[in-house]
Write a protein that holds these residues in place. Structure first.
Motif, PDB file in Angstrom:
ATOM      1  N   THR A 218      27.909 -24.858  -9.418  1.00 23.96           N
ATOM      2  CA  THR A 218      28.322 -26.053 -10.200  1.00 23.96           C
ATOM      3  C   THR A 218      27.408 -25.862 -11.695  1.00 23.96           C
ATOM      4  N   ARG A 219      26.300 -25.253 -11.538  1.00 30.18           N
ATOM      5  CA  ARG A 219      25.342 -25.099 -12.650  1.00 30.18           C
ATOM      6  C   ARG A 219      25.811 -23.866 -13.464  1.00 30.18           C
ATOM      7  N   HIS A 220      26.093 -22.584 -12.799  1.00 31.56           N
ATOM      8  CA  HIS A 220      26.312 -21.429 -13.562  1.00 31.56           C
ATOM      9  C   HIS A 220      27.949 -21.146 -13.755  1.00 31.56           C
ATOM     10  N   ARG A 221      28.638 -21.849 -13.032  1.00 32.72           N
ATOM     11  CA  ARG A 221      30.044 -22.032 -13.153  1.00 32.72           C
ATOM     12  C   ARG A 221      30.676 -20.391 -12.908  1.00 32.72           C
ATOM     13  N   HIS A 222      30.179 -19.966 -11.817  1.00 34.55           N
ATOM     14  CA  HIS A 222      30.608 -18.960 -11.142  1.00 34.55           C
ATOM     15  C   HIS A 222      30.808 -18.946  -9.655  1.00 34.55           C
ATOM     16  N   GLY A 223      31.473 -17.928  -9.022  1.00 35.68           N
ATOM     17  CA  GLY A 223      31.809 -18.155  -7.379  1.00 35.68           C
ATOM     18  C   GLY A 223      31.562 -16.682  -6.732  1.00 35.68           C
ATOM     19  N   VAL A 224      31.517 -16.778  -5.668  1.00 36.54           N
ATOM     20  CA  VAL A 224      31.514 -15.441  -4.721  1.00 36.54           C
ATOM     21  C   VAL A 224      32.187 -15.688  -3.451  1.00 36.54           C
ATOM     22  N   LEU A 225      32.915 -14.661  -3.130  1.00 38.06           N
ATOM     23  CA  LEU A 225      33.486 -14.431  -1.745  1.00 38.06           C
ATOM     24  C   LEU A 225      32.592 -13.634  -1.077  1.00 38.06           C
ATOM     25  N   LEU A 226      31.867 -14.113   0.082  1.00 37.54           N
ATOM     26  CA  LEU A 226      31.368 -13.436   1.092  1.00 37.54           C
ATOM     27  C   LEU A 226      32.470 -13.097   2.267  1.00 37.54           C
ATOM     28  N   ARG A 227      32.388 -11.964   2.777  1.00 36.28           N
ATOM     29  CA  ARG A 227      33.196 -11.614   4.072  1.00 36.28           C
ATOM     30  C   ARG A 227      32.481 -10.610   5.047  1.00 36.28           C
ATOM     31  N   THR A 228      32.709 -10.880   6.088  1.00 36.73           N
ATOM     32  CA  THR A 228      32.257 -10.163   7.209  1.00 36.73           C
ATOM     33  C   THR A 228      33.273  -9.784   8.103  1.00 36.73           C
ATOM     34  N   ARG A 229      32.991  -8.657   8.949  1.00 34.43           N
ATOM     35  CA  ARG A 229      34.078  -8.380  10.059  1.00 34.43           C
ATOM     36  C   ARG A 229      33.501  -8.634  11.460  1.00 34.43           C
ATOM     37  N   VAL A 230      34.347  -9.070  12.488  1.00 38.29           N
ATOM     38  CA  VAL A 230      33.859  -9.214  13.972  1.00 38.29           C
ATOM     39  C   VAL A 230      34.832  -8.380  14.777  1.00 38.29           C
ATOM     40  N   ARG A 231      34.494  -8.057  15.835  1.00 39.95           N
ATOM     41  CA  ARG A 231      34.995  -7.364  16.671  1.00 39.95           C
ATOM     42  C   ARG A 231      36.129  -8.171  17.322  1.00 39.95           C
ATOM     43  N   ARG A 232      37.480  -7.510  17.825  1.00 40.19           N
ATOM     44  CA  ARG A 232      38.247  -8.326  18.239  1.00 40.19           C
ATOM     45  C   ARG A 232      38.258  -8.757  19.853  1.00 40.19           C
ATOM     46  N   GLU A 233      37.488  -7.802  20.555  1.00 43.20           N
ATOM     47  CA  GLU A 233      37.316  -8.108  21.869  1.00 43.20           C
ATOM     48  C   GLU A 233      36.642  -9.403  22.138  1.00 43.20           C
TER      49      GLU A 233
ATOM     50  N   ALA B 274      25.453  -9.329  11.185  1.00 43.86           N
ATOM     51  CA  ALA B 274      24.134  -9.658  11.502  1.00 43.86           C
ATOM     52  C   ALA B 274      23.487 -10.405  10.428  1.00 43.86           C
ATOM     53  N   SER B 275      24.141 -10.029   9.131  1.00 44.32           N
ATOM     54  CA  SER B 275      23.567 -10.822   7.847  1.00 44.32           C
ATOM     55  C   SER B 275      24.257 -12.012   7.487  1.00 44.32           C
ATOM     56  N   TRP B 276      25.417 -12.333   8.299  1.00 46.21           N
ATOM     57  CA  TRP B 276      26.183 -13.417   7.749  1.00 46.21           C
ATOM     58  C   TRP B 276      25.630 -14.674   7.183  1.00 46.21           C
ATOM     59  N   ARG B 277      24.551 -15.273   7.820  1.00 45.77           N
ATOM     60  CA  ARG B 277      23.991 -16.469   7.706  1.00 45.77           C
ATOM     61  C   ARG B 277      23.144 -16.350   6.362  1.00 45.77           C
ATOM     62  N   GLU B 278      22.279 -15.144   6.458  1.00 53.04           N
ATOM     63  CA  GLU B 278      21.329 -14.849   5.368  1.00 53.04           C
ATOM     64  C   GLU B 278      22.091 -14.651   4.106  1.00 53.04           C
ATOM     65  N   ALA B 279      23.259 -14.114   3.959  1.00 52.76           N
ATOM     66  CA  ALA B 279      23.873 -13.963   2.875  1.00 52.76           C
ATOM     67  C   ALA B 279      24.372 -15.269   2.243  1.00 52.76           C
ATOM     68  N   LEU B 280      24.538 -16.046   3.183  1.00 52.00           N
ATOM     69  CA  LEU B 280      25.186 -17.618   2.481  1.00 52.00           C
ATOM     70  C   LEU B 280      23.819 -18.074   2.000  1.00 52.00           C
ATOM     71  N   LEU B 281      22.847 -18.049   2.809  1.00 47.43           N
ATOM     72  CA  LEU B 281      21.497 -18.850   2.375  1.00 47.43           C
ATOM     73  C   LEU B 281      20.989 -18.049   1.087  1.00 47.43           C
ATOM     74  N   SER B 282      21.055 -17.104   0.920  1.00 46.78           N
ATOM     75  CA  SER B 282      20.690 -16.395  -0.202  1.00 46.78           C
ATOM     76  C   SER B 282      21.248 -16.724  -1.560  1.00 46.78           C
ATOM     77  N   ALA B 283      22.697 -16.787  -1.261  1.00 49.14           N
ATOM     78  CA  ALA B 283      23.491 -17.319  -2.166  1.00 49.14           C
ATOM     79  C   ALA B 283      23.477 -18.644  -2.772  1.00 49.14           C
ATOM     80  N   ARG B 284      22.765 -19.653  -1.970  1.00 53.04           N
ATOM     81  CA  ARG B 284      22.627 -20.773  -2.052  1.00 53.04           C
ATOM     82  C   ARG B 284      21.096 -21.053  -2.810  1.00 53.04           C
ATOM     83  N   ASP B 285      20.147 -20.327  -2.325  1.00 54.45           N
ATOM     84  CA  ASP B 285      18.818 -20.502  -2.856  1.00 54.45           C
ATOM     85  C   ASP B 285      18.338 -19.786  -4.100  1.00 54.45           C
ATOM     86  N   ASP B 286      19.092 -18.441  -4.272  1.00 61.15           N
ATOM     87  CA  ASP B 286      18.541 -17.686  -5.372  1.00 61.15           C
ATOM     88  C   ASP B 286      18.977 -18.471  -6.659  1.00 61.15           C
TER      89      ASP B 286
END
Length: 261
Positions: A81-96, A39-51
């Motif tokens: 590209t400014r701070h030269r660091h990266g992050v892996l964001l991961r979430t799990r979804v149901r198989r059904e 449920a927080s997937w989009r918010e996580a990527l948005l926060s990583a971009r705008d912070d």
């Protein structure tokens, strides 16, 4: 920022949502990894971009991992590209019913990656309106990167490696092992398995029939074979062993008596 600091910063931005930061392997290439709720997937990527401290302005890639009964892990890698660091964001979804929010409005470059992940894993990205086929023909059925998907190419031709999957380096006899993705005998296709794909004679399955053995003409019976005549030894009048000039008596030579006188 260190990978540990990056992970803690993402988790703090998503509070009170439960996010779990960690660090991937790779020594100096280690990355902060943060597991977030779907449920927080989009918010996580948005926060990583705008912070301002993270400033992950570059979208690198997005894909998924099939975890079988546990569902699918959707993974995205972002880079600053400014701070030269990266992050892996991961979430799990149901198989059904695997689904997660699209992030194309956050990172337009994710459009191609979401289309590919939808095609290969069958994961739906809510809000992405162009999830049409990208790599496969429109009539293709199934999702090739799911682990239960049958790899028909492994049935149609032998395993290309020097050793069959599961074969050890030790010598000696072995029982043929089916390559990954090849079903059990009789569960797929209608033609015999080719030699090397999963063992000869495993029953009807995909592939092409093995080449029939060539029939050799029958050899003639011993009575019908011609009898060979022994060859004469050099300097003899008859077959070898019948006697030559050295075995004839001196009386057979007319001048033998004269030579003794």
């Amino acid at each position: 920022m260190t990978p540990e600091e990056v992970g803690r910063r993402v988790a703090a931005l998503l509070a009170p949502a439960e996010a779990t930061p960690s660090v991937s392997g790779g020594q100096r290439h280690a990355r902060a990894t943060v597991d977030v709720p779907a449920a927080s997937w989009r918010e996580a990527l948005l926060s990583a971009r705008d912070d301002a401290e993270l400033a992950c302005d570059y979208f690198d890639w997005l894909s998924a991992v099939d975890e079988l009964a546990d569902g699918f892990d959707v993974v995205a890698h972002l880079w600053s590209t400014r701070h030269r660091h990266g992050v892996l964001l991961r979430t799990r979804v149901r198989r059904e019913a695997p689904a997660v929010a699209s992030v194309v409005d956050v990172y337009p470059g994710a459009a191609w990656h979401e289309r590919e992940t939808h095609e290969m894993f069958g994961i739906d990205f809510a809000g992405h309106h162009e999830l049409r086929p990208l790599l496969l023909p429109p009539e293709f059925e199934g999702h090739p990167l799911r682990k239960e998907f049958i790899l028909a190419s492994r049935v149609a031709k032998p395993w290309p490696g020097a050793k069959e999957p599961g074969e050890s380096e030790a010598g000696g006899g072995r029982r043929p092992i089916r390559p990954p993705g090849v079903p059990a005998p009789g569960e797929w296709g209608t033609t015999p398995t080719p030699a090397g794909a999963g063992g000869v004679g495993e029953g009807p399955r995909g592939g092409t029939p093995a080449r029939p053995a060539r029939e050799r003409p029958a050899r003639p019976a011993s009575a019908a074979r011609p009898t060979r005549t022994p060859r004469s030894a050099p300097g003899t009048d008859g077959p070898a062993g019948s006697g030559g000039p050295s075995s004839r008596g001196a009386a057979e030579r007319p001048d033998a008596a004269e030579e003794t006188d």
